[in-house]
Enzyme design. Structure first.
Site, PDB file in Angstrom:
ATOM      1  N   TRP A  69       0.836  -1.201   0.000  1.00 16.16           N
ATOM      2  CA  TRP A  69       0.000   0.000   0.000  1.00 16.16           C
ATOM      3  C   TRP A  69       0.878   1.261   0.000  1.00 16.16           C
ATOM      4  O   TRP A  69       0.608   2.224  -0.719  1.00 16.16           O
ATOM      5  CB  TRP A  69      -0.957  -0.030   1.185  1.00 16.16           C
ATOM      6  CG  TRP A  69      -2.018   1.032   1.178  1.00 16.16           C
ATOM      7  CD1 TRP A  69      -2.467   1.715   2.268  1.00 16.16           C
ATOM      8  CD2 TRP A  69      -2.794   1.510   0.063  1.00 16.16           C
ATOM      9  NE1 TRP A  69      -3.471   2.585   1.896  1.00 16.16           N
ATOM     10  CE2 TRP A  69      -3.686   2.477   0.544  1.00 16.16           C
ATOM     11  CE3 TRP A  69      -2.813   1.224  -1.304  1.00 16.16           C
ATOM     12  CZ2 TRP A  69      -4.588   3.168  -0.278  1.00 16.16           C
ATOM     13  CZ3 TRP A  69      -3.713   1.906  -2.137  1.00 16.16           C
ATOM     14  CH2 TRP A  69      -4.577   2.857  -1.632  1.00 16.16           C
ATOM     15  N   LYS A 118      -5.221  -0.120   8.220  1.00 17.17           N
ATOM     16  CA  LYS A 118      -6.535  -0.511   8.725  1.00 17.17           C
ATOM     17  C   LYS A 118      -6.347  -1.543   9.833  1.00 17.17           C
ATOM     18  O   LYS A 118      -5.626  -2.524   9.633  1.00 17.17           O
ATOM     19  CB  LYS A 118      -7.367  -1.124   7.595  1.00 17.17           C
ATOM     20  CG  LYS A 118      -7.652  -0.141   6.461  1.00 17.17           C
ATOM     21  CD  LYS A 118      -8.268  -0.818   5.253  1.00 17.17           C
ATOM     22  CE  LYS A 118      -8.476   0.200   4.141  1.00 17.17           C
ATOM     23  NZ  LYS A 118      -9.001  -0.381   2.906  1.00 17.17           N
ATOM     24  N   ALA A 164      -4.116  -1.909  -3.610  1.00 18.21           N
ATOM     25  CA  ALA A 164      -2.816  -1.391  -4.035  1.00 18.21           C
ATOM     26  C   ALA A 164      -2.498  -1.811  -5.465  1.00 18.21           C
ATOM     27  O   ALA A 164      -1.946  -1.028  -6.249  1.00 18.21           O
ATOM     28  CB  ALA A 164      -1.741  -1.915  -3.083  1.00 18.21           C
ATOM     29  N   LYS A 197     -14.306  -4.538   8.376  1.00 22.12           N
ATOM     30  CA  LYS A 197     -14.653  -5.271   7.150  1.00 22.12           C
ATOM     31  C   LYS A 197     -13.683  -6.423   6.900  1.00 22.12           C
ATOM     32  O   LYS A 197     -14.037  -7.403   6.233  1.00 22.12           O
ATOM     33  CB  LYS A 197     -14.712  -4.338   5.940  1.00 22.12           C
ATOM     34  CG  LYS A 197     -13.437  -3.555   5.642  1.00 22.12           C
ATOM     35  CD  LYS A 197     -12.532  -4.192   4.643  1.00 22.12           C
ATOM     36  CE  LYS A 197     -11.156  -3.566   4.675  1.00 22.12           C
ATOM     37  NZ  LYS A 197     -10.209  -4.095   3.719  1.00 22.12           N
ATOM     38  N   ASP A 215     -15.864  -0.392   0.976  1.00 20.25           N
ATOM     39  CA  ASP A 215     -14.689  -1.205   1.286  1.00 20.25           C
ATOM     40  C   ASP A 215     -15.088  -2.664   1.524  1.00 20.25           C
ATOM     41  O   ASP A 215     -14.367  -3.595   1.156  1.00 20.25           O
ATOM     42  CB  ASP A 215     -13.998  -0.629   2.536  1.00 20.25           C
ATOM     43  CG  ASP A 215     -12.516  -0.963   2.555  1.00 20.25           C
ATOM     44  OD1 ASP A 215     -12.075  -1.710   1.671  1.00 20.25           O
ATOM     45  OD2 ASP A 215     -11.810  -0.489   3.461  1.00 20.25           O
ATOM     46  N   SER A 232      -7.913  -9.378  -2.209  1.00 18.78           N
ATOM     47  CA  SER A 232      -8.032  -9.290  -0.750  1.00 18.78           C
ATOM     48  C   SER A 232      -7.321 -10.445  -0.045  1.00 18.78           C
ATOM     49  O   SER A 232      -7.661 -11.612  -0.229  1.00 18.78           O
ATOM     50  CB  SER A 232      -9.514  -9.296  -0.342  1.00 18.78           C
ATOM     51  OG  SER A 232      -9.614  -9.562   1.035  1.00 18.78           O
ATOM     52  N   ARG A 233      -6.352 -10.095   0.796  1.00 17.68           N
ATOM     53  CA  ARG A 233      -5.607 -11.164   1.486  1.00 17.68           C
ATOM     54  C   ARG A 233      -6.455 -11.773   2.606  1.00 17.68           C
ATOM     55  O   ARG A 233      -6.272 -12.935   2.955  1.00 17.68           O
ATOM     56  CB  ARG A 233      -4.296 -10.626   2.034  1.00 17.68           C
ATOM     57  CG  ARG A 233      -4.419  -9.745   3.223  1.00 17.68           C
ATOM     58  CD  ARG A 233      -3.133  -9.144   3.598  1.00 17.68           C
ATOM     59  NE  ARG A 233      -2.697  -8.214   2.577  1.00 17.68           N
ATOM     60  CZ  ARG A 233      -1.828  -7.243   2.796  1.00 17.68           C
ATOM     61  NH1 ARG A 233      -1.282  -7.124   3.965  1.00 17.68           N
ATOM     62  NH2 ARG A 233      -1.497  -6.403   1.849  1.00 17.68           N
TER      63      ARG A 233
HETATM   64  N1  LIG Z   1      -2.561  -3.644   0.077  1.00 17.54           N
HETATM   65  C1  LIG Z   1      -3.646  -2.923  -0.131  1.00 17.54           C
HETATM   66  O1  LIG Z   1      -4.286  -3.022  -1.173  1.00 17.54           O
HETATM   67  C2  LIG Z   1      -4.104  -1.951   0.924  1.00 17.54           C
HETATM   68  C3  LIG Z   1      -5.053  -0.975   0.568  1.00 17.54           C
HETATM   69  C4  LIG Z   1      -5.503  -0.096   1.552  1.00 17.54           C
HETATM   70  C5  LIG Z   1      -5.021  -0.193   2.842  1.00 17.54           C
HETATM   71  N2  LIG Z   1      -4.097  -1.145   3.143  1.00 17.54           N
HETATM   72  C6  LIG Z   1      -3.609  -1.202   4.506  1.00 17.54           C
HETATM   73  O2  LIG Z   1      -2.258  -0.801   4.523  1.00 17.54           O
HETATM   74  C7  LIG Z   1      -1.570  -1.474   5.584  1.00 17.54           C
HETATM   75  C8  LIG Z   1      -0.316  -2.106   5.039  1.00 17.54           C
HETATM   76  O3  LIG Z   1      -0.699  -3.048   4.074  1.00 17.54           O
HETATM   77  P1  LIG Z   1       0.276  -3.546   2.917  1.00 17.54           P
HETATM   78  O4  LIG Z   1      -0.590  -4.138   1.870  1.00 17.54           O
HETATM   79  O5  LIG Z   1       1.206  -2.493   2.520  1.00 17.54           O
HETATM   80  O6  LIG Z   1       1.022  -4.720   3.692  1.00 17.54           O
HETATM   81  P2  LIG Z   1       2.374  -5.438   3.317  1.00 17.54           P
HETATM   82  O7  LIG Z   1       2.328  -6.770   3.954  1.00 17.54           O
HETATM   83  O8  LIG Z   1       2.642  -5.341   1.858  1.00 17.54           O
HETATM   84  O9  LIG Z   1       3.438  -4.530   4.074  1.00 17.54           O
HETATM   85  C9  LIG Z   1       3.622  -4.609   5.454  1.00 17.54           C
HETATM   86  C10 LIG Z   1       4.142  -3.318   5.983  1.00 17.54           C
HETATM   87  O10 LIG Z   1       4.546  -3.480   7.324  1.00 17.54           O
HETATM   88  C11 LIG Z   1       5.895  -3.007   7.471  1.00 17.54           C
HETATM   89  N3  LIG Z   1       6.586  -3.864   8.427  1.00 17.54           N
HETATM   90  C12 LIG Z   1       6.779  -5.206   8.354  1.00 17.54           C
HETATM   91  N4  LIG Z   1       7.471  -5.635   9.426  1.00 17.54           N
HETATM   92  C13 LIG Z   1       7.708  -4.535  10.188  1.00 17.54           C
HETATM   93  C14 LIG Z   1       8.372  -4.335  11.422  1.00 17.54           C
HETATM   94  N5  LIG Z   1       8.915  -5.340  12.093  1.00 17.54           N
HETATM   95  N6  LIG Z   1       8.415  -3.083  11.920  1.00 17.54           N
HETATM   96  C15 LIG Z   1       7.847  -2.061  11.254  1.00 17.54           C
HETATM   97  N7  LIG Z   1       7.217  -2.191  10.068  1.00 17.54           N
HETATM   98  C16 LIG Z   1       7.151  -3.422   9.547  1.00 17.54           C
HETATM   99  C17 LIG Z   1       6.516  -3.080   6.090  1.00 17.54           C
HETATM  100  O11 LIG Z   1       7.497  -2.091   5.940  1.00 17.54           O
HETATM  101  C18 LIG Z   1       5.310  -2.774   5.220  1.00 17.54           C
HETATM  102  O12 LIG Z   1       5.132  -1.379   5.164  1.00 17.54           O
HETATM  103  C19 LIG Z   1      -2.569  -2.491   6.123  1.00 17.54           C
HETATM  104  O13 LIG Z   1      -3.169  -1.962   7.286  1.00 17.54           O
HETATM  105  C20 LIG Z   1      -3.620  -2.613   5.059  1.00 17.54           C
HETATM  106  O14 LIG Z   1      -4.893  -2.939   5.578  1.00 17.54           O
HETATM  107  C21 LIG Z   1      -3.617  -2.023   2.213  1.00 17.54           C
END
Ligand SMILES: NC(=O)c1ccc[n+]([C@@H]2O[C@H](COP(=O)([O-])OP(=O)(O)OC[C@H]3O[C@@H](n4cnc5c(N)ncnc54)[C@H](O)[C@@H]3O)[C@@H](O)[C@H]2O)c1
Length: 345
Positions: A11, A104, A136, A187, A240, A250-251
């Protein structure tokens, strides 16, 4: 204008790419030096096959360098890391800074949303949340997307709107940050149920039911907590929920499918390979349900499957056979006389 993104997951990188395409000066903080160097060199993530991020994005593992001089600091780490990460950044974030969460999730112990955690750790910052039906995988490609910028501070909500809006990324504003965050977090639990239904080979009927009854239970809790009903009917509520229950991206749904096919929660999460936030929010949602006396029947069954090894088939059967009731909680004065008395069904 410098925008700092804390976190380098899917994201964060989708938003970084969008902002860089808009001409912002973007710095991404990766949680390891190794990942910062890898991103700098390869400009890609395994989650986005074949996509190379804009050249202008900078990467660092240095916290002070990441946020120094930033007009906006965006927290985008997965929810279990928000508190620890924010605490480690606090010395480098000056009073009055604009801080946005795009994560989220509800914290299991404190039952706080992401913005609540940031407000606690960064009391001098102006806090906002940006959330909606946004995968994303689509944002990184520049596909049309809509989202909501929420803050009690109108200037902050509109600043974030200005920063992110484009012809492919429409941003609405709202003061109801609680509603936006609860919709986005709760959600994920319903998406696990939708995935379980898919994994067991159930059809579209139950999917539609999970979406409509899901938003009913999310809104019931959120309104009791002080959120606005309209927010839950909007992009960060029903919007959403629809995208997460139906999408291949969606994971949470993916994990649910694997559980529906017979895997345990732990096996499913490890197979998905990314943090399945619905698993964390499920317990928190149940605790909020007790605290606010708001029934969450679907969430309750999801918890039983995740943490008590309940057979998902039995969980769905129990949902179908729970106490009979009217579909909506109309006010007695709005009902015909013969419908006014509680018949306990
Ligand atoms: N992927 C999507 O489509 C999407 C869309 C909207 C919102 N989100 C929200 O964004 C958030 C991140 O999702 P994502 O898809 O980027 O997940 P991801 O699994 O791709 O990334 C995980 C994130 O956590 C961080 N991280 C991992 N280990 C860590 C540690 N030990 N210390 C600090 N940071 C650490 C990483 O740098 C990365 O930014 C979630 O809350 C998700 O719900 C995701």
């Amino acid at each position: 204008m410098k925008i700092s993104l804390i976190g380098s997951g899917a994201w964060s990188m989708a938003l970084a790419s969008h902002l860089a395409r808009k001409g912002a000066e973007v710095t991404v903080w990766a949680h390891s030096e190794e990942e910062a160097r890898r991103l700098e060199k390869e400009r890609s993530l395994p989650a986005f096959e074949g996509i190379i991020f804009p050249k202008s994005i900078r990467y660092t593992n240095d916290k002070e360098m990441a946020v120094s001089g930033a007009a906006l600091i965006v927290f985008a780490v997965a929810s279990p890391f928000t508190r620890k990460t924010a605490e480690s950044f606090a010395p480098f974030i000056p009073c009055g800074s604009k801080v946005l969460t795009v994560t989220k999730g509800i914290e299991e112990d404190s039952l706080k949303t992401q913005a609540m955690i940031l407000t606690e750790i960064l009391p001098g910052a102006v806090i906002g949340a940006l959330s909606g039906p946004t995968h994303a995988e689509e944002v990184v490609l520049g596909l049309p997307t809509t989202i909501v910028s929420a803050s009690e501070d109108r200037e902050m909500a509109e600043f974030v709107q200005d920063v992110f809006i484009s012809d492919a990324f429409r941003v609405y504003t709202t003061p109801d940050i609680l509603g936006v965050e609860l919709g986005g977090s709760l959600k994920n639990v319903i998406a696990l149920a939708a995935g379980m239904a898919d994994g067991m080979g159930y059809g579209d009927n139950i999917k539609a039911a999970l979406i409509t009854r899901g938003i009913h239970e999310i809104a019931g809790l959120a309104i009791k907590m002080g959120a606005r009903a309209e927010t839950l009917q909007g992009l960060s509520g029903i919007g959403d929920l629809i995208v997460t229950c139906a999408s291949v991206h969606s994971r949470n749904r993916k994990a649910g499918i694997l559980i529906g096919q017979g895997m345990s929660m732990k096996e499913a999460c490890s197979e998905v390979g990314q943090i399945v936030e619905g698993v964390y929010s499920a317990k928190a949602a149940l605790a909020l349900s007790t605290k606010y006396e708001a029934p969450l029947p679907i969430t309750e069954e999801v918890n039983a499957v995740l943490f008590e090894n309940k057979d998902p088939k039995q969980a769905f059967a129990d949902l179908m056979l729970r106490d009979r009731k009217m579909e909506n909680n109309f006010r007695p004065e709005d009902l015909p006389e013969c419908w006014r008395h509680d018949s306990s069904r």
